[in-house]
Design an enzyme around this catalytic site. Structure first.
Site, short mmCIF file in Angstrom:
data_model
loop_
_atom_site.label_atom_id
_atom_site.label_comp_id
_atom_site.label_asym_id
_atom_site.label_seq_id
_atom_site.Cartn_x
_atom_site.Cartn_y
_atom_site.Cartn_z
N ASP A 77 -7.20 29.27 60.00
CA ASP A 77 -6.86 30.47 59.23
C ASP A 77 -7.74 30.61 57.99
O ASP A 77 -8.08 31.74 57.59
CB ASP A 77 -5.39 30.42 58.81
CG ASP A 77 -4.45 30.67 59.99
OD1 ASP A 77 -4.93 31.17 61.03
OD2 ASP A 77 -3.25 30.36 59.87
N GLY A 78 -8.14 29.50 57.37
CA GLY A 78 -9.04 29.58 56.22
C GLY A 78 -10.38 30.19 56.60
O GLY A 78 -10.94 30.99 55.84
N ASN A 145 -4.37 37.43 52.27
CA ASN A 145 -3.19 36.59 52.40
C ASN A 145 -2.32 36.64 51.14
O ASN A 145 -1.19 37.11 51.18
CB ASN A 145 -3.59 35.14 52.66
CG ASN A 145 -3.11 34.61 53.99
OD1 ASN A 145 -2.70 35.38 54.85
ND2 ASN A 145 -3.14 33.30 54.15
N ARG A 173 10.25 30.61 33.47
CA ARG A 173 9.59 29.33 33.26
C ARG A 173 9.54 28.67 34.63
O ARG A 173 10.59 28.41 35.25
CB ARG A 173 10.37 28.48 32.25
CG ARG A 173 10.33 29.08 30.84
CD ARG A 173 11.24 28.34 29.88
NE ARG A 173 10.82 26.95 29.67
CZ ARG A 173 9.85 26.58 28.83
NH1 ARG A 173 9.18 27.50 28.15
NH2 ARG A 173 9.54 25.32 28.66
N THR A 186 3.50 34.23 55.90
CA THR A 186 3.64 33.07 56.78
C THR A 186 2.89 31.85 56.26
O THR A 186 2.86 30.83 56.93
CB THR A 186 3.12 33.40 58.19
OG1 THR A 186 1.71 33.68 58.11
CG2 THR A 186 3.83 34.61 58.78
N TYR A 188 1.56 30.08 52.20
CA TYR A 188 2.12 29.37 51.04
C TYR A 188 3.47 29.96 50.64
O TYR A 188 4.40 29.25 50.26
CB TYR A 188 1.11 29.45 49.90
CG TYR A 188 1.41 28.57 48.69
CD1 TYR A 188 2.44 27.64 48.68
CD2 TYR A 188 0.62 28.68 47.55
CE1 TYR A 188 2.69 26.84 47.57
CE2 TYR A 188 0.86 27.89 46.43
CZ TYR A 188 1.90 26.98 46.45
OH TYR A 188 2.14 26.20 45.34
N ALA A 189 3.59 31.29 50.70
CA ALA A 189 4.84 31.95 50.30
C ALA A 189 6.01 31.46 51.13
O ALA A 189 7.14 31.32 50.63
CB ALA A 189 4.70 33.47 50.42
N LEU A 190 5.79 31.20 52.40
CA LEU A 190 6.86 30.71 53.27
C LEU A 190 7.33 29.33 52.83
O LEU A 190 8.53 29.06 52.74
CB LEU A 190 6.36 30.65 54.72
CG LEU A 190 7.36 30.14 55.76
CD1 LEU A 190 8.55 31.09 55.89
CD2 LEU A 190 6.68 29.96 57.11
N SER A 191 6.39 28.45 52.49
CA SER A 191 6.75 27.09 52.08
C SER A 191 7.45 27.08 50.73
O SER A 191 8.17 26.13 50.40
CB SER A 191 5.51 26.19 52.03
OG SER A 191 4.62 26.60 51.02
#
Length: 282
Positions: A77-78, A145, A173, A186, A188-191
């Site tokens: 994906d990268g 992304n 904070r 799907t 970083y936001a998912l994790s």
């Protein structure tokens, strides 16, 4: 496309078919980690199908040629994200050599079969909306992304004021924030606890990272809503699509909105959005 509130075209996320015979000129972007044997297999298969390979380049080369019908991407994906910057606006068809491969359209063991299907039957193409991201009064940049605002020092937390549509919402904070497209929902936001958003949704999500609060929820924001993140104290880092981060300082602001631009990803019929979700995460 019709004008939006901000003078930008309002784009409806679209799915269309790339018809047989429409792919005559292609480019190839390959991760340096991919064995050269796979590249030779792809080049041979395309040659036998009468397809001209305009250029082959590694993922860290800039500015590909414009006159191609499709870009094959060998990597994860990268590599797909980097290929989207090399060939903006072009259709990307990924061969997955990564760990996740959510954006890919075929597997290495099915490469010849996938190329044959592309040339014989065409493929489905989905356009996924990007993000526009702006630091201060600088030019807007795009991310396919996500945009990640992250504290600079591991032992400290960042203080961030969040405004949406010009209205102050809350002060946080936390370790930072992730603004993600449906495609990036799907990643970083998912994790970090964010939702999986359907690929055709006209929205983006804002997910706090490790907030120092008893109650915290991700936000789903519409295409006309602009989010402003202002650093109250301490330095932070900003990264778009996993690029090398840049340093920001107290008082700096980051504005985010859904972009009129999109990234175009080809998938074979048996590699749809929700099948990709199921195969990757469930």
């Amino acid at each position: 496309m019709v004008p939006g509130r901000f003078g930008r075209p309002s784009v409806v996320a679209s799915r269309r078919r790339l018809e047989p015979g429409s792919v005559r000129r292609v480019a190839i972007v390959a991760s340096r980690k991919v064995d050269a044997g796979y590249l030779k297999r792809l080049e041979g298969t395309l040659g036998r199908g009468g397809v001209e390979i305009v250029e082959t380049r590694p993922e860290d080369d800039p500015d590909g040629r414009d006159q191609v019908d499709l870009v094959f991407v060998l990597g994860g994906d990268g590599t797909m994200l980097r290929a989207s910057r090399i060939y903006p606006g072009k259709i990307l068809l990924g061969v997955n050599f990564g760990r996740v491969g959510f954006m890919s359209g075929m597997l290495p063991e099915h490469m010849e079969e996938g190329v044959g299907k592309l040339l014989r039957d065409g493929i489905e193409v989905q356009e996924y909306r990007k993000l526009d991201v702006r630091v201060g009064e600088e030019a807007w940049r795009t991310a396919a992304n996500d945009a990640v605002l992250l504290k600079k020092r591991p032992h400290q937390i960042a203080s961030v004021d969040v405004s949406i549509g010009g209205e102050e919402l809350f002060a946080f904070r936390c370790d930072g924030f992730i603004a993600a497209t449906p495609l990036g929902s799907t990643a970083y936001a998912l994790s970090a606890g964010g939702p999986i958003v359907s690929g055709d949704a006209r929205c983006y999500v804002l997910v706090p990272i490790a907030p120092h609060a008893l109650v915290s929820r991700p936000l789903v924001l519409g295409e006309e809503q602009v989010t402003e993140l202002r650093l109250v104290e301490r330095d932070a880092l900003l990264s778009l699509d996993g690029e090398e981060p840049r340093e920001l300082h107290a008082g700096d602001t980051v504005r985010v909105r859904l972009s009129a631009e999109s990234v175009k990803i080809g998938r074979t019929d048996d590699w749809t959005w929700w099948r990709a979700v199921r195969r990757t995460f469930l």
